[in-house]
Design an enzyme around this catalytic site. Structure first.
Site, PDB file in Angstrom:
ATOM      1  N   GLU A  76     -61.502  35.683 -31.850  1.00  0.00           N
ATOM      2  CA  GLU A  76     -60.186  35.299 -32.492  1.00  0.00           C
ATOM      3  C   GLU A  76     -58.949  35.266 -31.682  1.00  0.00           C
ATOM      4  O   GLU A  76     -58.171  34.284 -31.816  1.00  0.00           O
ATOM      5  CB  GLU A  76     -60.045  36.481 -33.691  1.00  0.00           C
ATOM      6  CG  GLU A  76     -58.623  36.149 -34.365  1.00  0.00           C
ATOM      7  CD  GLU A  76     -58.349  36.992 -35.718  1.00  0.00           C
ATOM      8  OE1 GLU A  76     -59.057  38.397 -35.668  1.00  0.00           O
ATOM      9  OE2 GLU A  76     -57.518  36.783 -36.340  1.00  0.00           O
ATOM     10  N   ASP A  96     -64.549  39.190 -33.741  1.00  0.00           N
ATOM     11  CA  ASP A  96     -63.184  39.647 -34.046  1.00  0.00           C
ATOM     12  C   ASP A  96     -62.913  40.942 -33.635  1.00  0.00           C
ATOM     13  O   ASP A  96     -63.510  42.156 -33.979  1.00  0.00           O
ATOM     14  CB  ASP A  96     -63.189  39.478 -35.499  1.00  0.00           C
ATOM     15  CG  ASP A  96     -61.774  39.728 -36.185  1.00  0.00           C
ATOM     16  OD1 ASP A  96     -60.719  40.073 -35.276  1.00  0.00           O
ATOM     17  OD2 ASP A  96     -61.579  39.196 -37.199  1.00  0.00           O
ATOM     18  N   ILE A  98     -60.323  43.049 -33.965  1.00  0.00           N
ATOM     19  CA  ILE A  98     -60.012  44.033 -34.994  1.00  0.00           C
ATOM     20  C   ILE A  98     -59.965  43.160 -36.402  1.00  0.00           C
ATOM     21  O   ILE A  98     -58.875  42.299 -36.409  1.00  0.00           O
ATOM     22  CB  ILE A  98     -58.659  44.636 -34.945  1.00  0.00           C
ATOM     23  CG1 ILE A  98     -58.715  45.415 -33.674  1.00  0.00           C
ATOM     24  CG2 ILE A  98     -58.533  45.568 -36.159  1.00  0.00           C
ATOM     25  CD1 ILE A  98     -57.227  46.225 -33.448  1.00  0.00           C
ATOM     26  N   ASP A  99     -60.878  43.234 -37.465  1.00  0.00           N
ATOM     27  CA  ASP A  99     -60.867  42.794 -38.586  1.00  0.00           C
ATOM     28  C   ASP A  99     -60.238  43.399 -39.616  1.00  0.00           C
ATOM     29  O   ASP A  99     -60.651  44.651 -39.772  1.00  0.00           O
ATOM     30  CB  ASP A  99     -62.293  42.069 -39.064  1.00  0.00           C
ATOM     31  CG  ASP A  99     -62.026  41.345 -40.226  1.00  0.00           C
ATOM     32  OD1 ASP A  99     -61.426  40.125 -40.149  1.00  0.00           O
ATOM     33  OD2 ASP A  99     -62.566  41.776 -41.213  1.00  0.00           O
ATOM     34  N   THR A 101     -56.466  43.423 -39.261  1.00  0.00           N
ATOM     35  CA  THR A 101     -55.283  44.097 -38.484  1.00  0.00           C
ATOM     36  C   THR A 101     -54.317  44.327 -39.287  1.00  0.00           C
ATOM     37  O   THR A 101     -53.411  45.393 -38.788  1.00  0.00           O
ATOM     38  CB  THR A 101     -54.853  42.560 -37.543  1.00  0.00           C
ATOM     39  OG1 THR A 101     -56.164  42.176 -36.825  1.00  0.00           O
ATOM     40  CG2 THR A 101     -53.712  43.042 -36.583  1.00  0.00           C
ATOM     41  N   ASP A 225     -64.962  36.103 -38.770  1.00  0.00           N
ATOM     42  CA  ASP A 225     -64.725  37.099 -39.933  1.00  0.00           C
ATOM     43  C   ASP A 225     -66.170  37.240 -40.599  1.00  0.00           C
ATOM     44  O   ASP A 225     -66.476  38.249 -41.538  1.00  0.00           O
ATOM     45  CB  ASP A 225     -63.699  36.505 -40.848  1.00  0.00           C
ATOM     46  CG  ASP A 225     -62.279  36.709 -40.417  1.00  0.00           C
ATOM     47  OD1 ASP A 225     -61.717  37.378 -39.601  1.00  0.00           O
ATOM     48  OD2 ASP A 225     -61.698  35.746 -40.497  1.00  0.00           O
TER      49      ASP A 225
END
Ligand code: IPD
Length: 279
Positions: A76, A96, A98-99, A101, A225
């Site tokens: 990402e 990702d 940190i999905d 955020t 995602d």
């Protein structure tokens, strides 16, 4: 890469690497979770990035590329807005860091690291790790999906009226897109049992796999995602498709996941299908 018995060992090793990398990423998320964060915005005021997102992505990319220099990487934070990616048959690690955020910035525990691996354009490994809740979702193609080692099975509900639907509003603040999204929310409040929005697309798909709700849809999310979560959901018996009902295109920025084909079809008929472009 052609899948043969001889590279079964390679896939086993890649799976172990994926688990290791996810646990390392989880440690970094946990350490930063209750501290003050340095936050920047990206596409809109609702699209956030922190130093921790960037640090994890760099760490993970370095670990993977050192071990598998010929593999491809899509992350990402190293993807520029509007940049188009090309999927090849090469093993491709899609992450990702940190999905969720915005949750992370607000110390809301619904955050995760997400890693999907595609070979020959097919997702073969999915790992989603929510380190604050200590939930590790894993899947390998054809081998089922698990949370903390316990096998997952999506709900068997077929009637949308009995379904709880998860959704995400996304980061776009375009007036027409918001209008269509509000229309979708309205239709579902009218036709489903309930709606939930947790702030992480990846975890929402895993929640459907775990029977914590019967459907999820979002227009405007990205390949990182839903790649890992998509495999976790289908391996738990759920359906993952383009919201129109067509086959999922991993580059098209929209997804619909449902516990059964019946719920998927009911959702698809009700929704206004928004085109949010391609990764
Ligand atoms: C976002 C979250 C959010 C979804 C967005 C995603 P990020 O990911 O999953 O719930 O609505 O579309 O981009 O930015 O937190 O990694």
């Amino acid at each position: 890469m052609v899948l043969t018995n001889s590279n079964k060992d390679l896939l086993d090793e890649m799976y172990e690497t994926a688990l290791h990398v996810a646990k390392e990423a989880g440690k970094v998320i946990r350490e930063a979770f209750y501290k003050e964060k340095k936050v920047d915005t990206k596409m809109s005021a609702a699209d956030l990035v922190t130093e921790t997102d960037q640090a994890i992505e760099k760490m993970v990319e370095t670990m993977i590329m050192k071990k598998y220099p010929s593999h491809k990487f899509i992350g990402e934070e190293s993807s520029k807005d509007g940049e188009r990616h090309t999927l090849t048959d090469d093993p491709t690690w899609i992450i990702d860091p940190i999905d969720g955020t915005t949750n992370f910035v607000n110390s809301i525990p619904e955050v995760c690291f997400s890693l999907g691996i595609k070979v020959n354009k097919e997702t073969v490994i999915g790992v989603v790790y929510a380190p604050i809740k200590e939930e590790l979702f894993t899947a390998r193609l054809g081998q089922g999906s698990y949370m903390n080692g316990n096998k997952l099975q999506a709900s068997k509900i077929t009637d949308l009226k009995k379904a709880v639907i998860l959704f995400e509003g996304g980061a776009s603040r375009d007036a027409k897109i918001l209008e269509d999204k509000m229309a979708n929310t309205h239709s579902l409040y009218t036709n489903a049992r309930g709606m939930r929005s947790y702030g992480s697309g990846a975890l929402s798909i895993c929640n459907v796999a775990a029977g914590r709700g019967q459907g999820f849809f979002e227009y405007g999310l990205h390949i990182w995602d839903f790649t890992a979560g998509g495999l976790i959901a289908t391996e738990a018996g759920a359906v993952v498709m383009d919201p129109s009902g067509a086959e999922l295109d991993p580059m098209h920025r929209r997804v619909l996941c449902a516990c059964t084909q019946e719920v998927a079809d009911s959702l698809s008929k009700l929704l206004v299908h928004i085109d949010m472009g391609w990764d």
